[in-house]
Write a protein that holds these residues in place. Structure first.
Motif, PDB file in Angstrom:
ATOM      1  N   LEU A  10      13.518  16.018 -22.770  1.00  0.00           N
ATOM      2  CA  LEU A  10      12.116  15.869 -23.171  1.00  0.00           C
ATOM      3  C   LEU A  10      11.443  17.211 -23.437  1.00  0.00           C
ATOM      4  CD1 LEU A  10      11.209  13.079 -20.616  1.00  0.00           C
ATOM      5  CD2 LEU A  10      11.314  12.806 -23.093  1.00  0.00           C
ATOM      6  N   GLY A  35      17.571  16.310 -27.448  1.00  0.00           N
ATOM      7  CA  GLY A  35      16.134  16.060 -27.498  1.00  0.00           C
ATOM      8  C   GLY A  35      15.515  16.573 -28.781  1.00  0.00           C
ATOM      9  N   ALA A  60      13.681  14.330 -31.601  1.00  0.00           N
ATOM     10  CA  ALA A  60      12.321  14.670 -32.017  1.00  0.00           C
ATOM     11  C   ALA A  60      12.259  14.972 -33.510  1.00  0.00           C
ATOM     12  CB  ALA A  60      11.814  15.865 -31.212  1.00  0.00           C
ATOM     13  N   PHE A 104       6.033  13.367 -25.649  1.00  0.00           N
ATOM     14  CA  PHE A 104       7.131  14.006 -24.929  1.00  0.00           C
ATOM     15  C   PHE A 104       6.620  14.726 -23.680  1.00  0.00           C
ATOM     16  CE2 PHE A 104       9.707  12.888 -28.395  1.00  0.00           C
ATOM     17  CZ  PHE A 104      11.024  13.237 -28.156  1.00  0.00           C
ATOM     18  N   SER A 157       7.766  13.995 -19.853  1.00  0.00           N
ATOM     19  CA  SER A 157       8.427  15.038 -19.046  1.00  0.00           C
ATOM     20  C   SER A 157       7.743  15.208 -17.696  1.00  0.00           C
ATOM     21  CB  SER A 157       8.452  16.359 -19.813  1.00  0.00           C
ATOM     22  OG  SER A 157       7.143  16.858 -20.005  1.00  0.00           O
TER      23      SER A 157
END
Length: 448
Positions: A45, A172, A176, A199, A203
């Motif tokens: 993340l 990640g 993304a 995100f 996280s």
């Protein structure tokens, strides 16, 4: 001979510290699956959060707001400069505090807030202020992630853990980038900013999976004898700077990012200028392609270290890629060619993400200054990236994109020569033989 002399000097500095333990005196670590999965999720993340918008900011300002390359280079550099100034305090803070999980969560949320500020008020003063905030907040994340990893798994398992961290980090970024490309193309560029916020919030939740009692805070700062009766005392700053290898390594990191950081943003500007309308989707394809390569490269680097291949040889491969990539970028404006060339960044950045943290751990083992070294390394990254963006931006304004890419390529060549000539091998002697349980797949135990 040079490598042995440098190694002896470093060991002499470490062993001179009062109460310093013998090398390799470290109890076995058996972290729970929950904490290790928490590290996996956090690295996945935080991949999108800790870098903010990255090269997408350059495309957004060029293609949507019609900024000049000089102003874009200035605001891109602002975040790097502020982050650079905050790196040493950030490393000292991570060394000193036990609330490392909270630090990561707060920093990520500040990055998200700064990105929203840029989205809603895209004027030079506002963007500069937001970039300053992003730089200060993002400074804490890399050393904190490295400290958590070392504090949970220990020195011997750290190379495999960092390799795994980088694999999840690049996965990640890959995820993304796909979301960013789809959102930017079909919904609007503004949704890229909301993506980062999502995100960041996730996280802050995932970090709670890491069990605080499993973090050895002495070990997390580079102690060679965690959990001992005597309190750990880190070496003094003047003694730290007697380690010649550390100074050579830090300068090598500056040169690496000086030659590398501005290449993708400049390539994005080329696409935005020559092929308007294709900039966001092409840049997303660049990031996706590179991240796929990085996932594989991170795993390959971990296996190479377990087989005894030296850290120096691995880093030289990353440095050798930079001049080639810059020359190729200077020869084309095709979006498809740019995406293909960006695969090389997957090799260079994939290697750097793993090997740089491992080299820093090697150099700081037993000093108690691992997180300070992480701060110094991040400072070097920030300085190099700032120099790259400012230099690249203004060379492009004065002489064109071809001159900008060739300038960065030449700097990459200097970085390769410097590291090859002056940096010795740092692999500890005991690590030349793979330790049982050091494989990255062994870092996920079956116990909950």
């Amino acid at each position: 001979m040079e490598s042995e002399m440098a190694r002896s000097q470093r060991e002499k500095v470490v062993s001179a510290r009062p109460g310093a333990p013998p090398a390799g005196d470290e109890p076995a670590k058996s972290p729970s699956g929950r904490s290790l999965r928490g590290l996996d999720g956090l690295n996945f993340l935080m991949a999108d959060v800790r870098d903010g918008l990255g090269p997408f900011l350059s495309v957004y300002l060029k293609g949507t707001q019609h900024w000049g390359s000089g102003d874009i280079g200035l605001v891109m550099a602002a975040s790097g400069i502020v982050a650079a100034l905050c790196q040493i305090p950030a490393g000292l803070l991570v060394d000193a505090v036990r609330a490392k999980r909270l630090l990561i969560a707060i920093s990520g949320l500040l990055v998200a807030a700064g990105c929203l500020l840029i989205a809603f008020f895209p004027k030079l003063p506002t963007v500069l202020a937001a970039q300053i905030t992003l730089g200060a907040a993002s400074a804490i994340i890399p050393p904190c992630l490295a400290a958590l990893s070392l504090g949970i798994v220990g020195h011997r398992l750290l190379p495999a853990r960092i390799s795994r961290n980088e694999g999840f980090n690049h996965a990640g970024n890959f995820t993304a980038a796909i979301l960013a490309g789809a959102l930017g193309q079909y919904v609007g560029v503004i949704w890229l900013f909301y993506l980062i916020c999502g995100f960041a919030v996730a996280s802050a939740v995932v970090v709670l999976f890491i069990k605080s009692r499993e973090i050895d805070h002495d070990l997390a700062r580079g102690s060679e004898n965690p959990g001992g009766d005597a309190p750990h005392r880190p070496i003094a700053f003047p003694e730290l700077w007697k380690i010649r290898d550390l100074k050579v390594f830090i300068l090598s990191v500056v040169l690496f990012h000086f030659g590398n950081a501005a290449m993708l943003p400049l390539a994005g500007q080329v696409i935005a200028k020559v092929h308007p309308g294709m900039d966001v989707i092409a840049l997303s394809a660049c990031v996706i392609a590179a991240q796929l390569v990085m996932v594989v490269v991170a795993a390959v680097v971990g296996r190479a270290m377990r087989k005894g291949i030296g850290r120096k040889k691995i880093f030289l491969v990353a440095l050798a890629v930079l001049p080639v990539r810059g020359i190729l970028f200077s020869m084309t404006s095709s979006p498809y060619a740019v995406v293909a060339i960006q695969l090389l960044d997957g090799v260079a950045a994939g290697i750097f993400g793993v090997i740089a943290v491992v080299i820093a751990s090697d150099l700081m083992r037993g000093t108690g200054r691992f997180n300070l070294a992480q701060g110094l390394m991040a400072l070097a990254v920030g300085v190099g990236a700032a120099l790259s963006n400012v230099t690249g931006g203004y060379v492009v304004e004065k002489f064109g994109f071809t001159a900008g890419f060739l300038t960065l390529s030449a700097i990459g060549g200097v970085a390769l020569i410097f590291f090859a000539m002056f940096m010795p091998e740092t692999t500890p002697r005991e690590d030349h033989i793979a330790a049982p349980g050091s494989r990255s797949e062994d870092l996920i135990p079956t116990s909950p």
